[in-house]
Motif scaffolding. Structure first.
Motif, mmCIF file in Angstrom:
data_model
loop_
_atom_site.group_PDB
_atom_site.id
_atom_site.type_symbol
_atom_site.label_atom_id
_atom_site.label_comp_id
_atom_site.label_asym_id
_atom_site.label_seq_id
_atom_site.Cartn_x
_atom_site.Cartn_y
_atom_site.Cartn_z
ATOM 1 N N PRO A 256 -39.928 11.176 -19.069
ATOM 2 C CA PRO A 256 -39.828 10.847 -20.716
ATOM 3 C C PRO A 256 -38.478 10.258 -21.010
ATOM 4 N N GLY A 257 -38.146 9.425 -22.118
ATOM 5 C CA GLY A 257 -37.537 8.578 -22.436
ATOM 6 C C GLY A 257 -36.167 9.228 -22.887
ATOM 7 N N ASP A 258 -36.084 10.543 -23.018
ATOM 8 C CA ASP A 258 -34.733 11.287 -23.377
ATOM 9 C C ASP A 258 -34.265 11.725 -22.081
ATOM 10 N N LEU A 259 -34.926 11.472 -20.999
ATOM 11 C CA LEU A 259 -34.232 12.247 -19.719
ATOM 12 C C LEU A 259 -33.536 10.769 -19.019
ATOM 13 N N HIS A 260 -32.228 11.147 -18.790
ATOM 14 C CA HIS A 260 -31.388 10.121 -18.313
ATOM 15 C C HIS A 260 -31.222 10.437 -16.883
ATOM 16 N N TRP A 261 -31.610 9.611 -15.950
ATOM 17 C CA TRP A 261 -31.522 9.722 -14.435
ATOM 18 C C TRP A 261 -31.370 8.247 -13.750
ATOM 19 N N ARG A 262 -31.106 8.519 -12.490
ATOM 20 C CA ARG A 262 -31.049 7.495 -11.624
ATOM 21 C C ARG A 262 -31.553 7.746 -10.254
ATOM 22 N N PHE A 263 -32.268 7.026 -9.462
ATOM 23 C CA PHE A 263 -32.799 7.376 -8.152
ATOM 24 C C PHE A 263 -32.282 6.284 -7.064
ATOM 25 N N ALA A 264 -32.023 6.909 -6.041
ATOM 26 C CA ALA A 264 -31.381 6.154 -4.858
ATOM 27 C C ALA A 264 -32.396 6.388 -3.639
ATOM 28 N N LEU A 272 -40.748 -2.319 1.730
ATOM 29 C CA LEU A 272 -39.509 -2.113 0.933
ATOM 30 C C LEU A 272 -39.770 -3.153 -0.218
ATOM 31 N N ALA A 273 -40.071 -4.540 0.047
ATOM 32 C CA ALA A 273 -40.273 -5.434 -0.801
ATOM 33 C C ALA A 273 -41.125 -5.216 -1.899
ATOM 34 N N GLY A 274 -42.383 -4.575 -1.471
ATOM 35 C CA GLY A 274 -43.326 -4.021 -2.529
ATOM 36 C C GLY A 274 -42.698 -3.060 -3.291
ATOM 37 N N PHE A 275 -42.014 -2.128 -2.918
ATOM 38 C CA PHE A 275 -41.647 -0.833 -3.746
ATOM 39 C C PHE A 275 -40.774 -1.516 -4.679
ATOM 40 N N LYS A 276 -39.848 -2.378 -4.079
ATOM 41 C CA LYS A 276 -38.772 -3.005 -5.306
ATOM 42 C C LYS A 276 -39.671 -3.924 -6.279
ATOM 43 N N LYS A 277 -40.616 -4.555 -5.835
ATOM 44 C CA LYS A 277 -41.442 -5.204 -7.309
ATOM 45 C C LYS A 277 -42.351 -4.429 -8.003
ATOM 46 N N GLN A 278 -42.606 -3.145 -7.349
ATOM 47 C CA GLN A 278 -43.254 -2.244 -8.044
ATOM 48 C C GLN A 278 -42.262 -1.633 -9.261
ATOM 49 N N ALA A 279 -41.201 -1.378 -8.863
ATOM 50 C CA ALA A 279 -39.906 -1.052 -9.591
ATOM 51 C C ALA A 279 -39.735 -1.875 -10.744
ATOM 52 N N GLN A 280 -39.581 -3.151 -10.497
ATOM 53 C CA GLN A 280 -39.507 -4.173 -11.624
ATOM 54 C C GLN A 280 -40.445 -4.111 -12.563
ATOM 55 N N GLN A 281 -41.722 -4.166 -11.982
ATOM 56 C CA GLN A 281 -42.952 -4.223 -12.720
ATOM 57 C C GLN A 281 -43.250 -3.070 -13.892
ATOM 58 N N ALA A 282 -42.697 -1.746 -13.370
ATOM 59 C CA ALA A 282 -42.521 -0.559 -13.986
ATOM 60 C C ALA A 282 -41.500 -0.507 -15.050
ATOM 61 N N GLY A 283 -40.451 -1.670 -14.913
ATOM 62 C CA GLY A 283 -39.614 -1.584 -15.959
ATOM 63 C C GLY A 283 -38.250 -0.402 -15.754
ATOM 64 N N ILE A 284 -38.259 -0.084 -14.374
ATOM 65 C CA ILE A 284 -37.217 0.848 -14.016
ATOM 66 C C ILE A 284 -36.320 0.379 -12.990
ATOM 67 N N ALA A 285 -36.317 -0.849 -12.619
ATOM 68 C CA ALA A 285 -35.386 -1.443 -11.587
ATOM 69 C C ALA A 285 -33.895 -1.366 -11.848
ATOM 70 N N ASP A 286 -33.728 -1.137 -13.006
ATOM 71 C CA ASP A 286 -32.171 -0.811 -13.607
ATOM 72 C C ASP A 286 -31.580 0.655 -13.133
ATOM 73 N N ARG A 287 -32.527 1.408 -12.654
ATOM 74 C CA ARG A 287 -32.322 2.849 -12.705
ATOM 75 C C ARG A 287 -32.545 3.351 -11.225
ATOM 76 N N VAL A 288 -33.192 2.223 -10.271
ATOM 77 C CA VAL A 288 -33.298 2.515 -8.866
ATOM 78 C C VAL A 288 -32.799 1.615 -7.999
ATOM 79 N N ALA A 289 -32.055 2.248 -6.937
ATOM 80 C CA ALA A 289 -31.424 1.587 -5.833
ATOM 81 C C ALA A 289 -32.040 1.927 -4.497
ATOM 82 N N PHE A 290 -32.513 0.705 -3.986
ATOM 83 C CA PHE A 290 -32.910 0.720 -2.688
ATOM 84 C C PHE A 290 -31.722 0.558 -1.572
ATOM 85 N N LEU A 291 -31.184 1.289 -1.006
ATOM 86 C CA LEU A 291 -29.966 1.037 -0.178
ATOM 87 C C LEU A 291 -30.195 0.559 1.394
#
Length: 426
Positions: A256-264, A272-291
């Motif tokens: 939900p939009g009212d939940l503030h979270w970050r994922f690492a 890995l590259a495919g998951f990064k692309k999936q996160a970008q397409q889902a609009g959550i790349a700014d909250r997801v860090a692939f370390l």
């Protein structure tokens, strides 16, 4: 070369060494070494990662690397093949290889025979016994080398090797090995159906808690309501199909939009590259860090700072699946609340609603719902994390499994004059 009558050393064979994703193997080798067993390590591959876990640096065993591709070291391979031709066990090894090749006509099969030639020739005379991690290609090398040199061998089966190796191959290898162990009840049941009840037994890896700091006394009571202090979600695992990270990205995107979270995420892998692309397409790349891949100290630090651990394991299209992932126990070592799938060996450690929350594998909606609810309930996370930590300490410490392995190995090497047939049951 064949073993000497006084030989007491054990050669441990692995596919690659060291590997960041195989802390359970390094943990076992180090523990057995600290108990006084004389070990050496044989690896089918050179390391591909720069980072090394601290416990790998503590291991004193000599490491020998076989030629990953035979054409890279032709003189070494040719010398070993010529030596092997003169050995009493050459006929038995070649017969086993020929049976295998007719059913698996691949370059990989030929490579394993070449590696076995090298291993058999270069094994020191003080090596009494061979033990191999994984029942697929590493066990092929060890099996052929054992036949060439007259040594006994045993195995540890884990995950991919159980679920993707043909039944005929597993059955024939288990018939020749003295005994084997595996790390989940599901794996034991599958292998015993092919080998009988006495050939394979359950030995959990467990966790050496002396390698981990005491868990944090108190975590911040984050509930996702503060955009300046979001809930911290973490996962550790290779970016491969069986880890289910595609499902996790879908689940995160549906929060939900009212939940503030970050994922690492920590781990390397071909997807890995495919998951990064999936996160970008889902609009959550700014909250997801692939370390990427990290050494153990960095992983522990991340677990201590997190609020929630997640691992959405599932069955891959190839049939590959997890055993009991050590990262689940590592998260529990820091009293971290866990969300995972009710799959493979995970429910042998996590009982849903007791030590964590389990959802059906592949069900990203259920996964999203479980993450949403726990992210908002810091007190519930605390209760689950404490329960997981208790279960880890009471039932999944490393000591029990190492006790079993030490006893079995000592029965082999402490009586060097008592030879056993490769087909004799332990």
């Amino acid at each position: 070369m064949p073993p000497s009558p006084e030989a007491r050393r054990i050669a441990i064979t692995v596919k690659g060494y060291p590997r960041l994703s195989e802390t359970f193997i390094a943990q076992e080798i180090l523990a057995l070494e600290e108990r006084g067993l004389d070990l050496e390590i044989w690896s089918l591959r050179h390391p591909t990662e720069r980072a090394v876990h601290p416990m790998n640096k503590k291991i004193k065993a000599r490491v020998a690397y076989l030629p990953e591709y035979l054409y890279e070291e032709p003189l070494r391979v040719l010398k070993s093949a010529a030596w092997s031709l003169r050995q009493k066990g050459f006929g038995a090894a070649l017969k086993a290889f020929w049976r295998d090749l007719k059913r698996d006509f691949t370059a990989n099969r030929v490579r394993r025979l070449g590696q076995a030639f090298v291993m058999a020739r270069e094994l020191p005379a003080d090596v009494r016994h061979l033990h191999v991690h994984y029942l697929h290609t590493p066990a092929s090398v060890v099996r052929y080398a054992a036949l060439l040199t007259g040594r006994t061998w045993t195995f540890s089966a884990h995950a991919k090797d159980i679920w993707t190796t043909p039944d005929w191959e597993k059955r024939e290898k288990m018939q020749e090995a003295l005994w084997g162990v595996t790390c989940t009840a599901q794996g034991v049941q599958t292998l015993q159906a092919l080998s009988g009840p006495d050939r394979v037994s359950l030995v959990y890896h467990g966790l050496d808690l002396s390698r981990f700091p005491a868990p944090p006394e108190n975590r911040p009571a984050r509930d996702g309501s503060n955009p300046m202090d979001p809930v911290r979600i973490v996962s550790i695992g290779r970016a491969v199909a069986k880890k289910g990270y595609g499902d996790l990205i879908q689940a995160l995107a549906a929060l939900p939009g009212d939940l503030h979270w970050r994922f690492a995420h920590v781990g390397g892998g071909e997807l890995l590259a495919g998951f990064k692309k999936q996160a970008q397409q889902a609009g959550i790349a700014d909250r997801v860090a692939f370390l990427g891949a990290k050494a153990q100290p960095d992983i522990i630090a991340l677990l201590r700072e997190a609020d929630l651990f997640v691992l959405p394991s599932r069955k891959a299209a190839s049939g590959d699946r997890d055993g009991l992932p050590n990262v689940i126990m590592e998260a529990a070592s820091q009293r971290l609340a866990i969300v995972a799938t009710d799959f493979a060996g995970i429910p042998e450690f996590i009982r849903s609603g007791v030590e964590g929350e389990l959802v059906p594998p592949g069900d990203w909606e259920a996964l999203s719902n479980a993450l949403n609810l726990l992210a908002r309930e810091p007190e519930r996370r605390k209760i689950l994390g404490e329960a997981a930590y208790r279960r880890l300490r009471q039932d999944f410490s490393m000591e029990g499994g190492i006790d079993v392995l030490e006893s079995r190995f000592r029965a082999l090497v402490d009586n060097p004059l008592k030879q056993r047939s490769p087909c004799e049951r332990p």
